[in-house]
Scaffold this active site. Structure first.
Site, short mmCIF file in Angstrom:
data_model
loop_
_atom_site.label_atom_id
_atom_site.label_comp_id
_atom_site.label_asym_id
_atom_site.label_seq_id
_atom_site.Cartn_x
_atom_site.Cartn_y
_atom_site.Cartn_z
N ARG A 59 0.80 -1.23 0.00
CA ARG A 59 0.00 0.00 0.00
C ARG A 59 0.84 1.27 0.00
NH1 ARG A 59 -3.06 -3.74 2.60
NH2 ARG A 59 -2.17 -3.28 4.63
N GLU A 96 4.69 -11.22 14.01
CA GLU A 96 4.20 -11.86 15.23
C GLU A 96 4.63 -13.34 15.24
OE1 GLU A 96 0.06 -11.25 15.59
OE2 GLU A 96 -0.04 -12.08 17.62
P1 AMP Z 1 4.42 -2.56 11.09
O1 AMP Z 1 5.58 -3.16 10.36
O2 AMP Z 1 4.01 -3.36 12.31
O3 AMP Z 1 4.60 -1.09 11.39
O4 AMP Z 1 3.15 -2.70 10.13
C1 AMP Z 1 2.95 -1.81 9.08
C2 AMP Z 1 2.54 -2.49 7.82
O5 AMP Z 1 1.52 -3.48 8.04
C3 AMP Z 1 1.96 -1.47 6.87
O6 AMP Z 1 2.55 -1.69 5.59
C4 AMP Z 1 0.47 -1.71 6.87
O7 AMP Z 1 -0.03 -1.71 5.54
C5 AMP Z 1 0.26 -3.05 7.54
N1 AMP Z 1 -0.64 -3.00 8.71
C6 AMP Z 1 -0.31 -3.28 10.00
N2 AMP Z 1 -1.37 -3.16 10.82
C7 AMP Z 1 -2.41 -2.79 10.05
C8 AMP Z 1 -3.80 -2.47 10.31
N3 AMP Z 1 -4.33 -2.52 11.56
N4 AMP Z 1 -4.58 -2.09 9.27
C9 AMP Z 1 -4.07 -2.02 8.02
N5 AMP Z 1 -2.79 -2.30 7.71
C10 AMP Z 1 -1.94 -2.68 8.70
#
Ligand code: AMP
Length: 175
Positions: A59, A96
């Site tokens: 995205r 996770e």
């Molecule tokens: P992180 O690496 O944990 O910061 O997760 C970020 C990535 O995971 C981004 O590229 C988001 O598109 C996706 N992502 C994580 N949590 C969500 C959520 N609650 N809703 C939508 N996309 C998420």
């Protein structure tokens, strides 16, 4: 003026139970919201000498090219492993359960170029930190980060600061 939080849709328990998925398709299909979003992602970086805007799969790809055009910068893609056709470097990061990875072409950034990192959402920060490491390994200078959405109850921001972290909509709790 459109309030971006009103055009982001929360989908509970998707893609698995317990996740509150922030759906941006409803923002993308709203012309006024999309324009405001690109403007908002771009505004803090107008005079910061950004050479390249990096978007992360998938995205981040929706926003990075428009931000790059608005800044007069180029755009580079950080893709999931095995998707890029040319010689690439990889960073792995913890999920996770298990690990995931991101790759960039090893010639996509020249040493000393200023790179802004863009994604739709900041959660734990694992994805964007992996992208930052790729930029730095190629000698790029990470100038900061722009996100549409920040999950403020997770430690993403604290893992990126003191570099500037800019987000348009912050959720302070899970629901
Ligand atoms: P992180 O690496 O944990 O910061 O997760 C970020 C990535 O995971 C981004 O590229 C988001 O598109 C996706 N992502 C994580 N949590 C969500 C959520 N609650 N809703 C939508 N996309 C998420």
């Amino acid at each position: 003026m459109v309030e971006l939080s009103n055009v982001i849709r929360n989908i509970p328990d998707w893609p698995k139970p317990g996740i509150q998925f922030k759906d941006i398709t409803t923002l993308l299909s709203n012309a006024e919201a999309l324009g405001a979003c690109i403007q908002g992602l771009t505004a803090p970086w107008k005079d910061k000498g950004v050479d390249l805007v990096l978007g992360t799969e998938a995205r981040g790809f929706l926003f990075a090219p428009a931000v790059a055009v608005a800044l007069g910068a180029g755009c580079v893609l950080a893709r999931k492993p095995g998707k890029l056709p040319g010689s690439s470097i990889r960073e792995e990061y913890a999920l996770e359960y298990g690990t995931d990875g991101l790759e960039v072409h090893d010639d996509c950034i020249r040493p000393g170029q200023n790179v802004l990192l863009v994604d739709d959402l900041l959660a734990t920060g694992g994805t964007i930190l992996a992208a930052s490491n790729l930029v730095r390994r190629l000698g790029g200078n990470v100038v900061g980060y722009s996100f549409v959405i920040e999950l403020g109850f997770l430690p993403g921001r604290s893992r990126l600061e003191p570099l500037p972290v800019h987000s348009l909509v912050t959720y302070s709790s899970e629901n």
